[in-house]
Design a protein around this motif. Structure first.
Motif, PDB file in Angstrom:
ATOM      1  N   CYS A   1      56.057  43.523  39.112  1.00  0.00           N
ATOM      2  CA  CYS A   1      55.097  44.051  40.082  1.00  0.00           C
ATOM      3  C   CYS A   1      55.824  44.494  41.341  1.00  0.00           C
ATOM      4  O   CYS A   1      56.965  44.087  41.605  1.00  0.00           O
ATOM      5  N   TRP A   2      55.156  45.340  42.108  1.00  0.00           N
ATOM      6  CA  TRP A   2      55.712  45.931  43.317  1.00  0.00           C
ATOM      7  C   TRP A   2      54.702  45.739  44.437  1.00  0.00           C
ATOM      8  O   TRP A   2      53.530  46.064  44.285  1.00  0.00           O
ATOM      9  N   ILE A   3      55.174  45.230  45.583  1.00  0.00           N
ATOM     10  CA  ILE A   3      54.312  45.010  46.747  1.00  0.00           C
ATOM     11  C   ILE A   3      54.931  45.762  47.921  1.00  0.00           C
ATOM     12  O   ILE A   3      56.050  45.478  48.344  1.00  0.00           O
TER      13      ILE A   3
ATOM     14  N   GLY B   1      46.025  37.985  49.996  1.00  0.00           N
ATOM     15  CA  GLY B   1      45.276  36.833  50.460  1.00  0.00           C
ATOM     16  C   GLY B   1      45.475  35.590  49.619  1.00  0.00           C
ATOM     17  O   GLY B   1      46.098  35.618  48.550  1.00  0.00           O
ATOM     18  N   PRO B   2      44.929  34.458  50.088  1.00  0.00           N
ATOM     19  CA  PRO B   2      45.069  33.183  49.380  1.00  0.00           C
ATOM     20  C   PRO B   2      44.507  33.238  47.956  1.00  0.00           C
ATOM     21  O   PRO B   2      43.462  33.836  47.711  1.00  0.00           O
ATOM     22  N   ARG B   3      45.250  32.642  47.047  1.00  0.00           N
ATOM     23  CA  ARG B   3      44.837  32.459  45.649  1.00  0.00           C
ATOM     24  C   ARG B   3      44.642  33.791  44.909  1.00  0.00           C
ATOM     25  O   ARG B   3      44.038  33.817  43.841  1.00  0.00           O
ATOM     26  N   ALA B   4      45.119  34.871  45.476  1.00  0.00           N
ATOM     27  CA  ALA B   4      45.087  36.148  44.757  1.00  0.00           C
ATOM     28  C   ALA B   4      46.105  36.109  43.625  1.00  0.00           C
ATOM     29  O   ALA B   4      47.116  35.410  43.700  1.00  0.00           O
ATOM     30  N   MET B   5      45.840  36.859  42.558  1.00  0.00           N
ATOM     31  CA  MET B   5      46.735  36.930  41.406  1.00  0.00           C
ATOM     32  C   MET B   5      47.193  38.375  41.243  1.00  0.00           C
ATOM     33  O   MET B   5      46.372  39.260  40.979  1.00  0.00           O
ATOM     34  N   ILE B   6      48.478  38.600  41.404  1.00  0.00           N
ATOM     35  CA  ILE B   6      49.040  39.946  41.347  1.00  0.00           C
ATOM     36  C   ILE B   6      50.015  40.027  40.180  1.00  0.00           C
ATOM     37  O   ILE B   6      50.978  39.267  40.106  1.00  0.00           O
ATOM     38  N   GLY B   7      49.783  40.938  39.264  1.00  0.00           N
ATOM     39  CA  GLY B   7      50.639  41.124  38.113  1.00  0.00           C
ATOM     40  C   GLY B   7      50.134  40.367  36.903  1.00  0.00           C
ATOM     41  O   GLY B   7      49.167  39.600  36.990  1.00  0.00           O
ATOM     42  N   PRO B   8      50.797  40.623  35.761  1.00  0.00           N
ATOM     43  CA  PRO B   8      51.945  41.537  35.615  1.00  0.00           C
ATOM     44  C   PRO B   8      51.524  43.000  35.625  1.00  0.00           C
ATOM     45  O   PRO B   8      50.337  43.315  35.595  1.00  0.00           O
ATOM     46  N   MET B   9      52.513  43.888  35.714  1.00  0.00           N
ATOM     47  CA  MET B   9      52.306  45.336  35.700  1.00  0.00           C
ATOM     48  C   MET B   9      51.363  45.777  36.818  1.00  0.00           C
ATOM     49  O   MET B   9      50.402  46.503  36.611  1.00  0.00           O
TER      50      MET B   9
ATOM     51  N   GLU C   1      41.483  35.423  46.356  1.00  0.00           N
ATOM     52  CA  GLU C   1      40.958  35.171  45.013  1.00  0.00           C
ATOM     53  C   GLU C   1      40.699  36.447  44.208  1.00  0.00           C
ATOM     54  O   GLU C   1      39.947  36.440  43.246  1.00  0.00           O
ATOM     55  N   SER C   2      41.330  37.547  44.600  1.00  0.00           N
ATOM     56  CA  SER C   2      41.238  38.777  43.821  1.00  0.00           C
ATOM     57  C   SER C   2      42.323  38.773  42.752  1.00  0.00           C
ATOM     58  O   SER C   2      43.283  38.006  42.816  1.00  0.00           O
ATOM     59  N   GLU C   3      42.172  39.656  41.771  1.00  0.00           N
ATOM     60  CA  GLU C   3      43.150  39.746  40.686  1.00  0.00           C
ATOM     61  C   GLU C   3      43.468  41.209  40.416  1.00  0.00           C
ATOM     62  O   GLU C   3      42.567  42.037  40.271  1.00  0.00           O
ATOM     63  N   VAL C   4      44.759  41.523  40.376  1.00  0.00           N
ATOM     64  CA  VAL C   4      45.212  42.884  40.082  1.00  0.00           C
ATOM     65  C   VAL C   4      46.275  42.800  38.999  1.00  0.00           C
ATOM     66  O   VAL C   4      47.340  42.199  39.212  1.00  0.00           O
ATOM     67  N   ASN C   5      46.005  43.363  37.823  1.00  0.00           N
ATOM     68  CA  ASN C   5      47.029  43.407  36.774  1.00  0.00           C
ATOM     69  C   ASN C   5      46.880  44.669  35.950  1.00  0.00           C
ATOM     70  O   ASN C   5      45.791  45.228  35.833  1.00  0.00           O
ATOM     71  N   ASN C   6      47.999  45.141  35.428  1.00  0.00           N
ATOM     72  CA  ASN C   6      48.036  46.408  34.697  1.00  0.00           C
ATOM     73  C   ASN C   6      47.383  47.522  35.507  1.00  0.00           C
ATOM     74  O   ASN C   6      46.683  48.366  34.965  1.00  0.00           O
ATOM     75  N   SER C   7      47.623  47.510  36.802  1.00  0.00           N
ATOM     76  CA  SER C   7      46.885  48.409  37.688  1.00  0.00           C
ATOM     77  C   SER C   7      47.725  48.829  38.885  1.00  0.00           C
ATOM     78  O   SER C   7      48.744  48.215  39.204  1.00  0.00           O
ATOM     79  N   ILE C   8      47.245  49.878  39.557  1.00  0.00           N
ATOM     80  CA  ILE C   8      47.818  50.361  40.806  1.00  0.00           C
ATOM     81  C   ILE C   8      46.749  50.272  41.876  1.00  0.00           C
ATOM     82  O   ILE C   8      45.604  50.697  41.662  1.00  0.00           O
TER      83      ILE C   8
END
Length: 295
Positions: A172-174, A181-189, A201-208
């Motif tokens: 992943c790239w930041i 934010g707290p408890r956010a989930m970033i990745g994979p991809m 508490e958001s989630e971003v994966n396989n996304s831009i």
């Protein structure tokens, strides 16, 4: 040595990305195609570059200026349409042939990353996402100041603010001035472009997540491109405008579709829903230099 760069013209398959910037100026992992290609040509010891641009030539000229920041002499020429490399060579390659790079590097349409000819960009969203993922390991180049690999496969700007409780999974790239934010989930991809805000508490994966985009608390972005207040499913090549700024919105009005979807709409929404999120958003905007507008 000399070289020609050809700016991609209309690309209907990724029209949402081109609504804010010309295709050649669309940010991809923090830089646009012009930056990547001018850096590449400079590494090949090229001195003079001609950039051929369609109607957006004025914006291209403003961005490049004269090319000195890359150590190049760059001339931008407006063309009525996108030329093929063959047509560009015939029209612009004057003087001795040995002054130009050898083919095919002498004339390039910037619809792929340097060295990734077989990973075309801008044909559709799925292809663009795939090409960007292939490029990601090369994105943190030695001339990328302020980017570090904070854990295997996770690249982040030193100016990003990441909560200690956030979970990051490579690759992943930041980007720069991003807040996670707290408890956010970033990745994979996952790729989070510059100045974006990922709430708790958001989630971003396989996304831009595009530049200056806010993903709201408890929002999941999967197999998508979140670009301002537009959500694109890159697998299905479909898009939808999100009307609720509490879920997804642009933090800069130039990327907004609809007047209610900018950061002012987001502030109004958060004011009545979640005081903690409102404080986070205000702090993010203050760090972006928008304090006078907000106050």
């Amino acid at each position: 040595m000399k070289a020609l760069l050809i700016c991609p013209a209309e690309r209907p398959g990724v029209h949402v990305l081109a609504e804010t910037w010309p295709i050649s100026l669309v940010p991809l992992a923090g830089k646009n195609m012009l930056e990547y290609w001018l850096e590449h040509l400079a590494s090949l010891k090229v001195e003079d570059v001609i950039v051929l641009a369609a109607p957006e030539a004025g914006q291209i000229k403003d961005f490049i200026y004269n090319g000195t920041r890359w150590g190049l002499n760059v001339e931008v020429i407006e063309e009525a349409r996108e030329l093929t490399p063959t047509a560009a060579r015939a029209k612009y390659q004057t003087g001795p042939r040995d002054e130009w790079l050898a083919e095919p590097n002498d004339a390039t349409v910037m619809d792929h990353f340097p060295g990734l000819t077989h990973h075309p960009l801008f044909k559709d969203y799925a292809g663009t996402f795939s090409a960007l993922q292939s490029w990601l390991p090369r994105a943190a180049t030695m001339n990328r100041i302020g980017v570090r690999e904070i854990q295997p496969g996770v690249w982040a700007s030193v100016r990003a603010s990441i909560s200690p409780s956030a979970q990051l999974k490579g690759p992943c790239w930041i980007g720069e001035n991003v807040r996670i934010g707290p408890r956010a989930m970033i990745g994979p991809m996952a790729i989070i472009e510059d100045r974006s805000l990922i709430m708790a508490e958001s989630e971003v994966n396989n996304s831009i997540v595009g530049p200056e985009t806010m993903v709201g608390r408890l929002t999941e972005v999967r197999n998508s491109i979140a670009w301002g207040n537009v959500l694109i499913n890159w697998k299905m090549n479909s898009s939808v405008t999100i009307p609720d700024p509490f879920l997804l919105c642009a933090l800069n009005r130039r990327a907004v579709k609809g007047a209610a979807s900018g950061w002012m709409g987001q502030i109004a929404s958060l004011y009545s829903k979640n005081k903690e999120d409102l404080q986070v958003l205000l702090k993010h905007l203050l760090l972006k230099g928008k304090d006078k507008t907000v106050l």
